[in-house]
Design a protein around this motif. Structure first.
Motif, PDB file in Angstrom:
ATOM      1  N   SER A 158       3.510  10.280  -9.543  1.00 27.85           N
ATOM      2  CA  SER A 158       3.190  10.236 -10.973  1.00 27.85           C
ATOM      3  C   SER A 158       1.867  10.908 -11.321  1.00 27.85           C
ATOM      4  O   SER A 158       1.718  11.441 -12.424  1.00 27.85           O
ATOM      5  CB  SER A 158       3.157   8.782 -11.450  1.00 27.85           C
ATOM      6  N   GLN A 159       0.908  10.913 -10.403  1.00 26.83           N
ATOM      7  CA  GLN A 159      -0.418  11.466 -10.710  1.00 26.83           C
ATOM      8  C   GLN A 159      -0.730  12.739  -9.924  1.00 26.83           C
ATOM      9  O   GLN A 159      -1.238  13.711 -10.495  1.00 26.83           O
ATOM     10  CB  GLN A 159      -1.495  10.413 -10.424  1.00 26.83           C
ATOM     11  N   ASP A 160      -0.424  12.723  -8.637  1.00 29.12           N
ATOM     12  CA  ASP A 160      -0.775  13.864  -7.789  1.00 29.12           C
ATOM     13  C   ASP A 160       0.311  14.934  -7.763  1.00 29.12           C
ATOM     14  O   ASP A 160       0.071  16.033  -7.250  1.00 29.12           O
ATOM     15  CB  ASP A 160      -1.058  13.389  -6.358  1.00 29.12           C
ATOM     16  N   HIS A 161       1.504  14.611  -8.264  1.00 25.06           N
ATOM     17  CA  HIS A 161       2.645  15.527  -8.279  1.00 25.06           C
ATOM     18  C   HIS A 161       3.035  15.994  -6.871  1.00 25.06           C
ATOM     19  O   HIS A 161       3.535  17.107  -6.696  1.00 25.06           O
ATOM     20  CB  HIS A 161       2.358  16.731  -9.180  1.00 25.06           C
ATOM     21  N   LEU A 162       2.799  15.138  -5.885  1.00 22.62           N
ATOM     22  CA  LEU A 162       3.222  15.409  -4.504  1.00 22.62           C
ATOM     23  C   LEU A 162       4.535  14.673  -4.285  1.00 22.62           C
ATOM     24  O   LEU A 162       4.578  13.558  -3.754  1.00 22.62           O
ATOM     25  CB  LEU A 162       2.142  14.932  -3.521  1.00 22.62           C
ATOM     26  N   LEU A 163       5.622  15.299  -4.720  1.00 22.79           N
ATOM     27  CA  LEU A 163       6.891  14.584  -4.780  1.00 22.79           C
ATOM     28  C   LEU A 163       7.447  14.254  -3.398  1.00 22.79           C
ATOM     29  O   LEU A 163       7.893  13.124  -3.154  1.00 22.79           O
ATOM     30  CB  LEU A 163       7.906  15.411  -5.572  1.00 22.79           C
ATOM     31  N   GLU A 164       7.470  15.229  -2.497  1.00 24.81           N
ATOM     32  CA  GLU A 164       8.025  14.960  -1.170  1.00 24.81           C
ATOM     33  C   GLU A 164       7.233  13.869  -0.458  1.00 24.81           C
ATOM     34  O   GLU A 164       7.819  12.964   0.149  1.00 24.81           O
ATOM     35  CB  GLU A 164       8.034  16.236  -0.327  1.00 24.81           C
ATOM     36  N   ASP A 218      11.022  -2.301  -5.718  1.00 23.79           N
ATOM     37  CA  ASP A 218      11.187  -2.843  -7.060  1.00 23.79           C
ATOM     38  C   ASP A 218      11.690  -1.748  -7.986  1.00 23.79           C
ATOM     39  O   ASP A 218      11.806  -0.578  -7.610  1.00 23.79           O
ATOM     40  CB  ASP A 218       9.864  -3.408  -7.573  1.00 23.79           C
ATOM     41  N   GLU A 219      12.003  -2.098  -9.222  1.00 25.82           N
ATOM     42  CA  GLU A 219      12.622  -1.157 -10.161  1.00 25.82           C
ATOM     43  C   GLU A 219      11.713   0.034 -10.448  1.00 25.82           C
ATOM     44  O   GLU A 219      12.179   1.185 -10.490  1.00 25.82           O
ATOM     45  CB  GLU A 219      12.972  -1.879 -11.465  1.00 25.82           C
ATOM     46  N   GLU A 220      10.428  -0.220 -10.661  1.00 18.50           N
ATOM     47  CA  GLU A 220       9.521   0.888 -10.987  1.00 18.50           C
ATOM     48  C   GLU A 220       9.460   1.895  -9.849  1.00 18.50           C
ATOM     49  O   GLU A 220       9.555   3.113 -10.068  1.00 18.50           O
ATOM     50  CB  GLU A 220       8.121   0.355 -11.285  1.00 18.50           C
ATOM     51  N   ALA A 221       9.292   1.403  -8.631  1.00 21.29           N
ATOM     52  CA  ALA A 221       9.215   2.306  -7.483  1.00 21.29           C
ATOM     53  C   ALA A 221      10.531   3.057  -7.294  1.00 21.29           C
ATOM     54  O   ALA A 221      10.533   4.259  -6.996  1.00 21.29           O
ATOM     55  CB  ALA A 221       8.865   1.518  -6.228  1.00 21.29           C
ATOM     56  N   SER A 222      11.646   2.369  -7.459  1.00 28.79           N
ATOM     57  CA  SER A 222      12.950   3.027  -7.328  1.00 28.79           C
ATOM     58  C   SER A 222      13.119   4.125  -8.370  1.00 28.79           C
ATOM     59  O   SER A 222      13.661   5.199  -8.083  1.00 28.79           O
ATOM     60  CB  SER A 222      14.072   1.998  -7.460  1.00 28.79           C
ATOM     61  N   ASN A 223      12.651   3.860  -9.600  1.00 28.77           N
ATOM     62  CA  ASN A 223      12.759   4.872 -10.653  1.00 28.77           C
ATOM     63  C   ASN A 223      11.956   6.114 -10.313  1.00 28.77           C
ATOM     64  O   ASN A 223      12.442   7.241 -10.455  1.00 28.77           O
ATOM     65  CB  ASN A 223      12.295   4.292 -11.987  1.00 28.77           C
ATOM     66  N   TRP A 224      10.720   5.925  -9.872  1.00 34.14           N
ATOM     67  CA  TRP A 224       9.894   7.087  -9.541  1.00 34.14           C
ATOM     68  C   TRP A 224      10.496   7.887  -8.395  1.00 34.14           C
ATOM     69  O   TRP A 224      10.473   9.127  -8.409  1.00 34.14           O
ATOM     70  CB  TRP A 224       8.464   6.650  -9.209  1.00 34.14           C
ATOM     71  N   ARG A 225      11.017   7.205  -7.413  1.00 29.22           N
ATOM     72  CA  ARG A 225      11.644   7.944  -6.307  1.00 29.22           C
ATOM     73  C   ARG A 225      12.870   8.701  -6.805  1.00 29.22           C
ATOM     74  O   ARG A 225      13.079   9.863  -6.439  1.00 29.22           O
ATOM     75  CB  ARG A 225      12.041   6.983  -5.174  1.00 29.22           C
ATOM     76  N   GLY A 226      13.680   8.073  -7.655  1.00 29.80           N
ATOM     77  CA  GLY A 226      14.863   8.750  -8.184  1.00 29.80           C
ATOM     78  C   GLY A 226      14.509   9.952  -9.042  1.00 29.80           C
ATOM     79  O   GLY A 226      15.165  11.003  -8.964  1.00 29.80           O
ATOM     80  N   ALA A 228       0.826  -1.205   0.000  1.00 29.73           N
ATOM     81  CA  ALA A 228       0.000   0.000   0.000  1.00 29.73           C
ATOM     82  C   ALA A 228       0.861   1.256   0.000  1.00 29.73           C
ATOM     83  O   ALA A 228       0.565   2.226  -0.717  1.00 29.73           O
ATOM     84  CB  ALA A 228      -0.930  -0.009   1.202  1.00 29.73           C
ATOM     85  N   LEU A 229       1.924   1.262   0.779  1.00 27.24           N
ATOM     86  CA  LEU A 229       2.827   2.420   0.800  1.00 27.24           C
ATOM     87  C   LEU A 229       3.523   2.589  -0.544  1.00 27.24           C
ATOM     88  O   LEU A 229       3.675   3.704  -1.050  1.00 27.24           O
ATOM     89  CB  LEU A 229       3.861   2.259   1.912  1.00 27.24           C
ATOM     90  N   ARG A 230       3.922   1.486  -1.130  1.00 24.66           N
ATOM     91  CA  ARG A 230       4.589   1.540  -2.434  1.00 24.66           C
ATOM     92  C   ARG A 230       3.654   2.100  -3.502  1.00 24.66           C
ATOM     93  O   ARG A 230       4.014   2.984  -4.275  1.00 24.66           O
ATOM     94  CB  ARG A 230       5.059   0.131  -2.786  1.00 24.66           C
ATOM     95  N   ASN A 231       2.420   1.611  -3.529  1.00 23.12           N
ATOM     96  CA  ASN A 231       1.464   2.066  -4.533  1.00 23.12           C
ATOM     97  C   ASN A 231       1.063   3.528  -4.316  1.00 23.12           C
ATOM     98  O   ASN A 231       0.929   4.291  -5.278  1.00 23.12           O
ATOM     99  CB  ASN A 231       0.229   1.173  -4.522  1.00 23.12           C
TER     100      ASN A 231
END
Length: 242
Positions: free
Chosen positions: A96-102, A118-126, A86-89
């Motif tokens: 990606s959608q809400d633009h709440l980066l922090e 996982d790779e997708e989550a790591s990419n979005w965080r990076g 749930a935290l990951r999603n």
């Protein structure tokens, strides 16, 4: 034995011997531990599972945290797995959608405390961290802002709606600094890139001025003007008289 006539000694000895012959007292049975009522936490886990299936990440997380506060040991591995997912999603959705980066970075960091991302989550965080780095230079260091916003525009142009605008502005402001520093031709190149990223008719006069400055700086020097060679004036020489 030391003083058989000591007052009360015989009586005390008789009582002690009598006590030895009596059976030891039966220990009291341990107090019964009440059976924990698991109905509430089971119901809460069911609610969390239903919220997760519906994609309601915040409700899932809040329900699981409330469950854990009531019984930290109840199906702990399963609860940890739901919290991670749930935290990951929610972290990916926030970035990606809400633009709440922090907030998204925070969620993904919490998820990473349960299991590796996982790779997708790591990419979005990076990507979110890269945007925040670029934004930290905006208005303070135009060269660095242009450098980092170029990276953001390549890997995650939609991470926020202002990426193209901030990249173009950073390029233009850095170009003006280069003109002032005596490098109009690199400035001309950057102005061209900025107009490709974000066309703006209001910037056209400035771009033209930068172009003219580069042309002036690189124009060949005019050939030296030819000067006439001075002619020698003949002088009369005296002829010796014959």
């Amino acid at each position: 034995r030391l003083d058989p006539g000591f007052p009360g000694a015989a009586k005390q000895l008789a009582e002690a011997l009598l006590g030895l012959r009596e059976p030891p007292p039966t220990p009291a049975p341990p107090a019964a531990t009440p059976t924990p009522n698991l109905a509430l936490v089971e119901e809460m886990l069911g609610q969390a599972q239903a919220a997760y299936t519906a994609g309601e990440w915040t409700t899932t997380i809040e329900t699981l945290l409330a469950l854990r506060a009531k019984d930290p040991t109840y199906r702990s591995v399963e609860v940890d797995g739901f919290l991670y997912a749930a935290l990951r999603n929610r972290g990916i959705q926030r970035i990606s959608q809400d633009h709440l980066l922090e907030e998204g970075i925070y969620d993904l960091s919490l998820a990473g405390s349960f299991a590796p991302l996982d790779e997708e989550a790591s990419n979005w965080r990076g990507w979110a961290q890269l945007y925040l780095t670029a934004n930290s230079y905006f208005g303070l260091n135009w060269e660095q802002a242009a450098f980092y916003f170029e990276l953001v525009s390549r890997v995650a142009p939609g991470i926020r709606g202002d990426v193209s605008w901030k990249y173009a502005v950073s390029l233009r402001m850095y170009a003006l600094q280069l003109v002032a520093a005596g490098d109009p031709c690199l400035a001309e190149e950057l102005m061209g890139v900025s107009l490709e990223v974000l066309p703006d008719e209001a910037v056209a006069p400035t771009a033209t001025a930068v172009y003219d400055a580069c042309q002036t700086a690189t124009a060949p020097a005019p050939p030296p003007r030819a000067t006439a060679t001075p002619q020698e004036t003949p002088t009369e020489t005296a002829t010796p008289e014959g």
